[in-house]
Design an enzyme around this catalytic site. Structure first.
Site, PDB file in Angstrom:
ATOM      1  N   HIS A   1      25.569  13.120  50.629  1.00 12.49           N
ATOM      2  CA  HIS A   1      25.286  11.947  51.471  1.00 12.49           C
ATOM      3  C   HIS A   1      23.818  11.790  51.835  1.00 12.49           C
ATOM      4  O   HIS A   1      23.430  10.810  52.466  1.00 12.49           O
ATOM      5  CB  HIS A   1      26.178  11.931  52.725  1.00 12.49           C
ATOM      6  CG  HIS A   1      25.815  12.903  53.801  1.00 12.49           C
ATOM      7  ND1 HIS A   1      25.135  12.521  54.932  1.00 12.49           N
ATOM      8  CD2 HIS A   1      26.063  14.227  53.948  1.00 12.49           C
ATOM      9  CE1 HIS A   1      24.988  13.574  55.746  1.00 12.49           C
ATOM     10  NE2 HIS A   1      25.539  14.616  55.158  1.00 12.49           N
TER      11      HIS A   1
ATOM     12  N   THR B   1      41.937  21.977  46.751  1.00 14.38           N
ATOM     13  CA  THR B   1      42.071  20.929  45.738  1.00 14.38           C
ATOM     14  C   THR B   1      40.770  20.136  45.642  1.00 14.38           C
ATOM     15  O   THR B   1      40.167  19.802  46.655  1.00 14.38           O
ATOM     16  CB  THR B   1      43.251  20.002  46.105  1.00 14.38           C
ATOM     17  OG1 THR B   1      44.428  20.805  46.148  1.00 14.38           O
ATOM     18  CG2 THR B   1      43.429  18.893  45.083  1.00 14.38           C
TER      19      THR B   1
ATOM     20  N   CYS C   1      20.731  17.136  71.612  1.00 10.89           N
ATOM     21  CA  CYS C   1      21.143  16.749  72.954  1.00 10.89           C
ATOM     22  C   CYS C   1      22.468  17.458  73.246  1.00 10.89           C
ATOM     23  O   CYS C   1      23.497  17.104  72.696  1.00 10.89           O
ATOM     24  CB  CYS C   1      21.323  15.245  73.009  1.00 10.89           C
ATOM     25  SG  CYS C   1      21.826  14.659  74.612  1.00 10.89           S
TER      26      CYS C   1
END
Ligand code: PLP
Length: 373
Positions: A194, A230, A318
């Protein structure tokens, strides 16, 4: 149009990756571990994706282990080597938490960095002895973008601990750097889809021949017993497509984005009094613009930027309401006050001149407003 300048957090999916994965979410849904035609179709796609990923990472297909994230790849590298070869673990003080916390679990030692964010090779040498089983030094840092001198790190490690495995987190490096070449000195290399236009929840770890990792996830014995579960066929196929496109366009992307980043960084340094750039630009990835701002709380700044349509990040954690200074800036010796005013603007393949224009307008205005209050 808002400006998405948080590509180090995650990137929009590349159209090639979406197109590649859709058939494997629909009609080609097979489990590659079976033997009938539906399974064989999925197996073929998995094998082809493995070849692409291996080539893009400078590895052989048998050296690629697919994982469920960059975090998992980092954990498998550190803890997997330690499981089969117990010994001391050393990691740089600026690693992502996925490496840092895994090292912590096995009582790792931290190698300090210099004020420019690069690992202190003399200090590293002092920490590495023949007892060490893994040394983890990332290729590019997720907060400040600095690129570590992996070949020099490897020379130090090989000299002092010839049997130690070198692990490099290349999660942030892959969009910008020739990982196949630069991560060559590492025995283990982690990436995450990503961060370069692939889907979330899929990553890979290169485990070079001669290096053994014990499994962290036990079960059906997939990935030659190194990672059970899987296969996420659609995710893996999409990661391969995103990798191929990233590598094909990388040189042109880096040139284009570096010019945008330079305009952004130079513009902000000129327009925001007291702003300092973190790290030396020559040793940073093209998409990273990181500044520290005196007397500003990053969280408040991000709220104003969000309202102005500029999506950025602080680079500090944070936790339970309190803004903690980042361990990366701490390790670089950035004073605490400045560290709390950190702003990371991370550019990506889709960043435009208009995005930079908007940030150049919004950041100085937001800082001025916060300083007035
Ligand atoms: N390593 C680095 C340097 C990262 O920037 C990230 C993500 O932020 C990770 C590891 C974790 O990857 P993932 O989000 O796939 O778990």
């Amino acid at each position: 149009m808002p400006a998405y300048l948080d590509n180090a957090a995650t990137t929009p999916m590349r159209p090639e990756a979406v197109d590649a994965m859709l058939p494997y979410l629909r009609e080609r849904f097979g489990n590659p571990s079976g033997s009938h035609a539906v399974s064989r179709e999925a197996r073929k796609a998995l094998d082809e994706a493995r070849d692409v990923v291996a080539e893009c990472l400078g590895a052989g297909p048998g050296e690629v282990v697919f994982t469920g994230s960059g975090t998992e790849a980092d954990n498998l590298a550190v803890l997997g080597v330690h499981a089969v070869r117990p010994g001391a673990v050393v990691c740089s003080a600026v690693e992502h938490h996925a490496v840092l916390h895994a090292c912590h679990v096995v009582g790792g030692r931290l190698a300090p960095v210099r004020s420019d964010g690069l690992v202190d090779l003399d200090a590293l040498a002092e920490l590495v002895d023949p007892d060490v089983s893994v040394v983890a030094v990332m290729l590019a840092n997720n907060e400040v973008g600095t690129i570590q001198p992996l070949a020099e790190v490897a020379a130090v490690v090989h000299d002092r601990a010839p049997h130690a495995a070198i692990m490099s987190d290349a999660v942030q490096a892959f969009p910008w750097l020739d990982v196949a070449d630069l991560a060559g000195p590492a025995d283990l290399v982690a990436v995450s889809a990503h961060k370069f236009g692939g889907p979330k929840g899929v990553g890979a770890l290169v485990v070079r021949r001669g290096t053994t990792v014990g499994p962290m996830i036990h079960g059906g014995g997939q990935e030659r017993d190194r990672r059970s579960g899987t296969y996420n066929v659609a995710g893996i196929v999409a990661m391969a497509a995103a990798m191929r496109a990233t590598v094909a366009e990388r040189q042109a992307t880096v040139a284009r984005v570096a010019a945008l980043r330079d305009r952004l960084a130079d513009g902000l340094l000129a327009a925001v009094p007291g702003a300092l750039e973190t790290g030396a630009r020559a040793t940073k990835v093209a998409g990273n613009c990181h500044l520290t701002l005196d007397g500003i709380e990053a969280e408040a700044l991000l709220v104003l930027l969000d309202a102005a349509g500029v999506y950025a990040s602080a680079g500090s954690a944070c936790t339970s309401g309190a803004v903690e200074p980042s361990h990366v800036l701490d390790a670089m010796g950035v004073p605490r006050g400045r560290g709390l005013g950190a702003l990371r603007l991370s550019l990506g393949t889709e960043t435009t001149d208009a995005d930079v224009d908007l940030a150049l307008e919004a950041v100085p205005a937001a800082v001025a407003r916060l300083r007035q209050d």
